[in-house]
Every structure is written in structure tokens, then in C-alpha cells.
Design a protein around this motif. Structure first.
Motif: not given
Length: 170
Positions: A15-24
Motif C-alpha cells: 500500500a505504501a509503495v503504491a501511494r509513493l509510486t503514484v505520487a512520484a
């Protein structure tokens, strides 16, 4: 300079990887006018079924700083690599952590993984006109353009192919 540890991401990280990737990707303007790619980026569990998700974390705090997907030829997310090569996709660094070596640490982890698997090259495609810092990182590391493998998955999305030759280890 943040001390960075790169490790394989597990389901608890997804979930954290998903949020970070989309944000980046959003911060770099790579999702502007896109339809559906944010969902692909956010499907970390789906990517993990077809490759390895690597997470860069702060070695002291454990805070997620970035991630990348490492894939082999013939898998769902491989776009460029052929037999004997590897590829990485969706490299993302938290916009607040950029410029601290996180991207370089993720690239080096992919290189190390490719070397460990006996690969002869590591491939990546980058979007033309975006992520200039990433382009510079790849050039410094020795990736070279392979223009004959450039491609356009959607109108206005031009992807440039880059290849890092890997010398066989004795």
C-alpha cells in the motif's frame, strides 16, 4: 545524506509503495492526461506476481523512500528485455526524498540482481521529456540509448530505450 537500504518489498509494504509510486509519477507530470496508468502503478500486488518489488528505505527510520519493479523477459511487465537480459520498471522516489541517492541505490540493486542472475544486460525505458534527473542518473551509470527499441504505447507517450551492458562474472 540519507543512509538507504534496499530490500525486497513484502505484502505489508504494498500500500505504501503504491501511494509513493503514484505520487512520484504525478509530481513529475507523467500522469497528466493519462487514463488508467495510475491504477497500473498502484497495483503493486499484481506487479509482484510477475516480478520483484524492491523497496528503498531509510536505514535508520525504516521510512519508505522509493521502489522499483525488477522483471525478466517473457513476464507481464517486461517491455524491452530478451533472453539473458533483465529490465526494471516503475522506479519511483518519494518527491521529498529526491536528490539523496535513493534512485541510484535502486538502480544499483537492479544491477546487482541482474549480475546475480547472470544477465548480459539491464534494460529500462524512460519517457521522453520527463524525469531529467533519472535520465542523468542512467547516463552516469553507463546506460546507453537503443533508439531502435524506442516505442510509443499511446499517442504522445514516447518511451526511450536504454541498455546497460553487463560483463559476465568469472
Amino acid at each position: 545524506m540519507t543512509s538507504t537500504l534496499v530490500r525486497r518489498a513484502g505484502p505489508a509494504d504494498f500500500a505504501a509503495v503504491a501511494r509513493l509510486t503514484v505520487a512520484a509519477y504525478e509530481a513529475d507530470g507523467q500522469l497528466k492526461g493519462e487514463t488508467g496508468y495510475a491504477e497500473v502503478l498502484a497495483d503493486v500486488a499484481g506487479r509482484a506476481e510477475h516480478g520483484e518489488i524492491l523497496a528503498a528505505v531509510d536505514a535508520v527510520t525504516g521510512r519508505l523512500l522509493g521502489s522499483v519493479t525488477f522483471v525478466l523477459p517473457g513476464t507481464r511487465y517486461a517491455q524491452l528485455c530478451v533472453a539473458g537480459e533483465a529490465e526494471f520498471r516503475m522506479l519511483a522516489v518519494d518527491p521529498a526524498a529526491q536528490g539523496r541517492g535513493t534512485g541510484a541505490a535502486l538502480v544499483e540493486a537492479c544491477v546487482a540482481r541482474a549480475v546475480a542472475l547472470g544477465c548480459t544486460a539491464l534494460m529500462i525505458c524512460v519517457r521522453a521529456g520527463h524525469a531529467e534527473a533519472a535520465h542523468q542518473l542512467y547516463r552516469r551509470r553507463g546506460f546507453v540509448r537503443v533508439p531502435e527499441q524506442d516505442w510509443t504505447p499511446l499517442p504522445g507517450v514516447n518511451l526511450l530505450a536504454l541498455r546497460l551492458p553487463i560483463a559476465p562474472t568469472p
